[in-house]
Design an enzyme around this catalytic site. Structure first.
Site, mmCIF file in Angstrom:
data_model
loop_
_atom_site.group_PDB
_atom_site.id
_atom_site.type_symbol
_atom_site.label_atom_id
_atom_site.label_comp_id
_atom_site.label_asym_id
_atom_site.label_seq_id
_atom_site.Cartn_x
_atom_site.Cartn_y
_atom_site.Cartn_z
ATOM 1 N N SER A 145 1.938 1.259 -0.153
ATOM 2 C CA SER A 145 2.246 2.165 -1.333
ATOM 3 C C SER A 145 1.484 1.856 -2.488
ATOM 4 O O SER A 145 0.845 0.697 -2.644
ATOM 5 C CB SER A 145 3.776 2.021 -1.675
ATOM 6 O OG SER A 145 4.104 2.887 -2.926
ATOM 7 N N TYR A 158 11.776 -2.661 -3.666
ATOM 8 C CA TYR A 158 10.715 -2.071 -2.849
ATOM 9 C C TYR A 158 9.345 -2.513 -3.318
ATOM 10 O O TYR A 158 8.355 -2.754 -2.700
ATOM 11 C CB TYR A 158 11.066 -0.504 -3.034
ATOM 12 C CG TYR A 158 9.862 0.341 -2.343
ATOM 13 C CD1 TYR A 158 10.004 0.557 -0.922
ATOM 14 C CD2 TYR A 158 8.711 0.755 -3.098
ATOM 15 C CE1 TYR A 158 9.305 1.509 -0.232
ATOM 16 C CE2 TYR A 158 7.763 1.545 -2.245
ATOM 17 C CZ TYR A 158 8.228 1.822 -0.994
ATOM 18 O OH TYR A 158 7.048 2.681 -0.492
#
Length: 338
Positions: A145, A158
């Site tokens: 990501s 996360y």
């Protein structure tokens, strides 16, 4: 190896395959006739994606597995080898997390998110390598990501997990190079994606969670993942201009991004709609368990999401891009000297 130097898989494993990016990737790989092992916790989603893979003409093996539990991942890997054959491609994609300020995230919730998201990748990589090493071939694709390089508020678990995955993957890649291994490991870093996570992650936000715009459909990411599997010699693939700008911007001016995200990071991750107090969360149990809802690949933001990314296309076709730029430069010089 296939045409144009591409590595062609015959048996693929996708974790987090029941919805979102994993689901879209399974659909795309299925069109190639690849046998696909589909790993996830949710039975309803697994059954649905397995039917989609079979309808495309490929063999599907749905396996219920919690990636946080190494023994389950080991058993799943052995089942794949026994029923489908040697694993050529392993895609680590499964995750769970919490939308909340760090101090509003309970320690056990933070630990669980890290175990699923970070240790899930560690476990998947370990099992993949245990099967691939003896054959000295195979590809592992880690789904990363932009947040693997740039943390944002309300997603500490996360962001921490994705940062950890980068360091872990770099270490493993160096070890494989030291051993002169033919196994390849690459990463695909994602932008904001319209997946069901915003309808099932544990959230303590006052308003409904949303991806930070611009938002892309999961099929955009799936195309990049398949390209990475075909050409795993590259260390990383970036998907979307926003990913490239975020990663590069953080390298150049991280303090400026700190201040910008402190001002905008809360509102940009929430819609105007109040949060649903009855929204399911999949931190401890799958939201698409037996008898549950099939969430599919796309989330609730389809009307606002992009189905294509010019940056991702250019990244996948670097030779074409370079040739085009070279041609443009030559043409400009020729025009200038007319």
């Amino acid at each position: 190896m296939g045409r144009n130097g591409r590595r062609t898989a015959q048996v693929a494993v996708i974790t987090g395959a029941s919805a979102g990016v994993g689901r879209a990737t399974a659909r795309l790989l299925a069109r190639r006739g690849i046998s696909i092992a589909l790993l996830a916790r949710g039975r309803t989603g697994l059954d649905a994606v397995a039917e989609e893979v079979r309808a495309a003409g490929s063999q599907a093996l749905p396996v219920e597995v919690d990636m946080a539990e190494l023994d389950q991942v080991v058993a799943a890997g052995q089942r794949v080898e026994d029923q489908l054959g040697p694993i050529d491609l392993w895609i680590n994609n499964a995750f769970s997390s919490v939308f909340a300020p760090f101090l509003e995230t309970a320690p056990e919730e933070f630990r669980r998110a890290m175990e699923v998201t970070y240790l899930g990748y560690v476990h998947g990589t370990r099992v993949a390598l245990q099967h691939m090493t003896g054959r000295d071939r195979g590809t592992i694709v880690q789904i990363g990501s932009a947040l693997a390089y740039r943390g944002i508020p309300l997603q500490a678990a996360y962001c921490g997990a994705k940062h950890a995955i980068v360091g872990f993957t770099e270490s493993v890649r160096c070890e494989l190079m030291h051993d002169h291994s033919n196994i390849r490991v690459t990463m695909v870093h994602l932008p904001a994606v319209n997946t069901p996570q915003f309808s099932w992650l544990l959230s303590r936000l006052p308003r409904h969670a949303q991806p930070v715009p611009p938002i892309y459909e999961p099929e955009v990411v799936a195309r990049a993942i398949v390209a990475a599997a075909d050409r795993p010699g590259r260390r990383e693939y970036w998907v979307g201009a926003s990913t490239a700008l975020t990663i590069l911007g953080n390298r150049i001016a991280p303090g400026l991004l700190d201040r910008y995200l402190a001002r905008t990071g809360y509102d940009s991750q929430q819609t105007d709609r109040p949060a649903d107090p009855h929204q399911p969360n999949n931190l401890w149990q799958p939201a698409d368990g037996p008898g549950g809802r099939d969430y599919g690949a796309r989330g609730a933001f389809t009307g606002r999401s992009h189905e294509h990314s010019l940056q991702a296309w250019l990244s996948r076709h670097r030779l074409v891009t370079a040739a085009g730029l070279t041609g443009a430069a030559v043409g400009a010089l020729a025009w200038r000297h007319r």
